[in-house]
Write a protein that holds these residues in place. Sequence first.
Motif, PDB file in Angstrom:
ATOM      1  N   GLN A 112       0.827  -1.199   0.000  1.00  0.00           N
ATOM      2  CA  GLN A 112       0.000   0.000   0.000  1.00  0.00           C
ATOM      3  C   GLN A 112       0.867   1.257   0.000  1.00  0.00           C
ATOM      4  O   GLN A 112       0.561   2.236  -0.694  1.00  0.00           O
ATOM      5  CB  GLN A 112      -0.921  -0.011   1.222  1.00  0.00           C
ATOM      6  N   MET A 113       1.953   1.239   0.755  1.00  0.00           N
ATOM      7  CA  MET A 113       2.875   2.375   0.774  1.00  0.00           C
ATOM      8  C   MET A 113       3.471   2.611  -0.605  1.00  0.00           C
ATOM      9  O   MET A 113       3.582   3.757  -1.061  1.00  0.00           O
ATOM     10  CB  MET A 113       3.990   2.134   1.796  1.00  0.00           C
ATOM     11  N   PHE A 114       3.840   1.536  -1.274  1.00  0.00           N
ATOM     12  CA  PHE A 114       4.404   1.669  -2.616  1.00  0.00           C
ATOM     13  C   PHE A 114       3.376   2.244  -3.582  1.00  0.00           C
ATOM     14  O   PHE A 114       3.675   3.143  -4.373  1.00  0.00           O
ATOM     15  CB  PHE A 114       4.887   0.309  -3.119  1.00  0.00           C
ATOM     16  N   LYS A 115       2.144   1.739  -3.514  1.00  0.00           N
ATOM     17  CA  LYS A 115       1.097   2.210  -4.418  1.00  0.00           C
ATOM     18  C   LYS A 115       0.796   3.691  -4.190  1.00  0.00           C
ATOM     19  O   LYS A 115       0.493   4.422  -5.140  1.00  0.00           O
ATOM     20  CB  LYS A 115      -0.173   1.372  -4.237  1.00  0.00           C
ATOM     21  N   GLN A 116       0.881   4.140  -2.954  1.00  0.00           N
ATOM     22  CA  GLN A 116       0.590   5.541  -2.652  1.00  0.00           C
ATOM     23  C   GLN A 116       1.565   6.484  -3.344  1.00  0.00           C
ATOM     24  O   GLN A 116       1.239   7.642  -3.604  1.00  0.00           O
ATOM     25  CB  GLN A 116       0.620   5.760  -1.139  1.00  0.00           C
ATOM     26  N   VAL A 117       2.773   5.997  -3.639  1.00  0.00           N
ATOM     27  CA  VAL A 117       3.748   6.806  -4.357  1.00  0.00           C
ATOM     28  C   VAL A 117       3.715   6.515  -5.854  1.00  0.00           C
ATOM     29  O   VAL A 117       3.719   7.421  -6.688  1.00  0.00           O
ATOM     30  CB  VAL A 117       5.174   6.565  -3.806  1.00  0.00           C
ATOM     31  N   ALA A 118       3.685   5.214  -6.206  1.00  0.00           N
ATOM     32  CA  ALA A 118       3.812   4.808  -7.607  1.00  0.00           C
ATOM     33  C   ALA A 118       2.620   5.208  -8.455  1.00  0.00           C
ATOM     34  O   ALA A 118       2.781   5.725  -9.561  1.00  0.00           O
ATOM     35  CB  ALA A 118       4.032   3.296  -7.687  1.00  0.00           C
ATOM     36  N   VAL A 119       1.405   4.976  -7.962  1.00  0.00           N
ATOM     37  CA  VAL A 119       0.215   5.241  -8.780  1.00  0.00           C
ATOM     38  C   VAL A 119       0.100   6.723  -9.129  1.00  0.00           C
ATOM     39  O   VAL A 119      -0.093   7.071 -10.310  1.00  0.00           O
ATOM     40  CB  VAL A 119      -1.056   4.712  -8.086  1.00  0.00           C
ATOM     41  N   PRO A 120       0.205   7.651  -8.167  1.00  0.00           N
ATOM     42  CA  PRO A 120       0.160   9.071  -8.541  1.00  0.00           C
ATOM     43  C   PRO A 120       1.297   9.468  -9.488  1.00  0.00           C
ATOM     44  O   PRO A 120       1.101  10.281 -10.395  1.00  0.00           O
ATOM     45  CB  PRO A 120       0.275   9.803  -7.203  1.00  0.00           C
ATOM     46  N   ALA A 121       2.503   8.909  -9.265  1.00  0.00           N
ATOM     47  CA  ALA A 121       3.634   9.255 -10.121  1.00  0.00           C
ATOM     48  C   ALA A 121       3.379   8.821 -11.561  1.00  0.00           C
ATOM     49  O   ALA A 121       3.646   9.569 -12.508  1.00  0.00           O
ATOM     50  CB  ALA A 121       4.914   8.607  -9.590  1.00  0.00           C
ATOM     51  N   LEU A 122       2.871   7.611 -11.730  1.00  0.00           N
ATOM     52  CA  LEU A 122       2.595   7.107 -13.068  1.00  0.00           C
ATOM     53  C   LEU A 122       1.442   7.857 -13.718  1.00  0.00           C
ATOM     54  O   LEU A 122       1.467   8.149 -14.916  1.00  0.00           O
ATOM     55  CB  LEU A 122       2.301   5.608 -13.001  1.00  0.00           C
ATOM     56  N   SER A 123       0.430   8.185 -12.915  1.00  0.00           N
ATOM     57  CA  SER A 123      -0.698   8.960 -13.440  1.00  0.00           C
ATOM     58  C   SER A 123      -0.226  10.336 -13.897  1.00  0.00           C
ATOM     59  O   SER A 123      -0.613  10.818 -14.970  1.00  0.00           O
ATOM     60  CB  SER A 123      -1.790   9.092 -12.372  1.00  0.00           C
ATOM     61  N   ASP A 124       0.612  10.994 -13.085  1.00  0.00           N
ATOM     62  CA  ASP A 124       1.137  12.308 -13.446  1.00  0.00           C
ATOM     63  C   ASP A 124       1.967  12.242 -14.726  1.00  0.00           C
ATOM     64  O   ASP A 124       1.870  13.121 -15.594  1.00  0.00           O
ATOM     65  CB  ASP A 124       2.000  12.868 -12.308  1.00  0.00           C
ATOM     66  N   ALA A 125       2.790  11.192 -14.853  1.00  0.00           N
ATOM     67  CA  ALA A 125       3.620  11.051 -16.053  1.00  0.00           C
ATOM     68  C   ALA A 125       2.747  10.876 -17.289  1.00  0.00           C
ATOM     69  O   ALA A 125       3.033  11.424 -18.355  1.00  0.00           O
ATOM     70  CB  ALA A 125       4.559   9.860 -15.897  1.00  0.00           C
ATOM     71  N   THR A 126       1.670  10.114 -17.147  1.00  0.00           N
ATOM     72  CA  THR A 126       0.761   9.913 -18.270  1.00  0.00           C
ATOM     73  C   THR A 126       0.074  11.213 -18.662  1.00  0.00           C
ATOM     74  O   THR A 126      -0.050  11.553 -19.847  1.00  0.00           O
ATOM     75  CB  THR A 126      -0.310   8.867 -17.911  1.00  0.00           C
ATOM     76  N   LYS A 127      -0.370  11.956 -17.663  1.00  0.00           N
ATOM     77  CA  LYS A 127      -1.034  13.249 -17.947  1.00  0.00           C
ATOM     78  C   LYS A 127      -0.076  14.206 -18.636  1.00  0.00           C
ATOM     79  O   LYS A 127      -0.465  14.936 -19.574  1.00  0.00           O
ATOM     80  CB  LYS A 127      -1.555  13.849 -16.644  1.00  0.00           C
ATOM     81  N   ARG A 128       1.192  14.235 -18.191  1.00  0.00           N
ATOM     82  CA  ARG A 128       2.159  15.113 -18.838  1.00  0.00           C
ATOM     83  C   ARG A 128       2.389  14.700 -20.283  1.00  0.00           C
ATOM     84  O   ARG A 128       2.562  15.553 -21.165  1.00  0.00           O
ATOM     85  CB  ARG A 128       3.491  15.100 -18.064  1.00  0.00           C
TER      86      ARG A 128
END
Length: 373
Positions: A112-128
């Motif tokens: 869960q700790m990993f997902k809290q960092v990884a999912v937003p990071a990947l989502s942000d990269a996709t949006k960019r």
Amino acid sequence: MGTLNEEQSKVVENKDAVETAAGNLNGNNKRKIYYLIGIVIAVLVAVIFYFCYWIKTPTYSLNLIRTAVEKHDLVKFEEHVDLNQLYGRAVDDLISANGADASNPLVAGMMQMFKQVAVPALSDATKRYVETGNFEKKEVPKNNQKIDPNEVADSMKDKTGVDTIEFKGVGNTKKDGKIAVVDIKVYDKQVKKDFIIQVKMRELDNGSWKVVEISNLKEYVQEHDKAVAEKLTELNKPVAEKIASVLELKDTPKASVISDGNPFFASYTLKFDYPILLKTITPITEYTIEVKLIDQSNNILWSGTGNVSGNFVGENKSFSMWNTWKLNQFIEKEANIIKQGVGDKKVVTKITRVKLSDGTEYKYLVKLPPVEK
């Protein structure tokens, strides 16, 4: 100093478990997480460019995503792609594929700790990417977290092989109420093989559709990994012949599980003993050995790579060698090795790198070379 009481031992045990799980997620598994999750980008950005206009069908909505990417329309893109659900499920699939025991509360917490960092990071990269057409880094403040969001995003781009995937067509579309699964046919130019990627979509109130998941992500990655391994074996044949001309494994390594005997919280080591034979007059200073532990059904239970340094001199001279690796009790496969032992397991080994004293080095490829454009 006094000895640890039972409650103190439990605290130490839990702390070690969290650190062990974090190390597991942030080592080879973390790198593989970036690879697996990045497949999502390959599907959403590379594949959907070729879809036809089928109004009020899942494929039509996929084409709307294509248009949104081309026009850098993030609002329209997010209307038809649920990034949080997409990447959240992808992380879960990866961890499941790598044998982590999610039923263990400590491992589940680290996931869960990993997902809290990884999912937003990947989502942000996709949006960019949608907004700008590239994966520019987003500056983030330095902190003590073990996972760097920029590293996640960079690895996603570098490790997915997005540029090697070609769209080959749309296959079956299976609908069940407001859920549809679309088969996407792709060809990977790097491994020269066809694959099917299943895109799961949910129908919206206006009749259009939204991507929520890659249904067969786990199976696809396992199949793709196998294809990559087979291609690497083919490319490494000449290297294997050169290594065999200077250094040879004389016998199959003997495996054993060793405990440190700690009565409170024992740690376990997997040890492999094996003889090597030098076949060159030039001394060998380093070599790398790859070891796999396989069950009766040819499933890989464990694999590891060990580096050995020394000064091995003497043509046709044999040496008795060994390598050890720590076993992680919070990974299901490794916990089973501890419980069941290795008596009925098969050991498969190969030497993947040799360095001679004159500077000559023979080394296996560990990743496929870029595809020529």
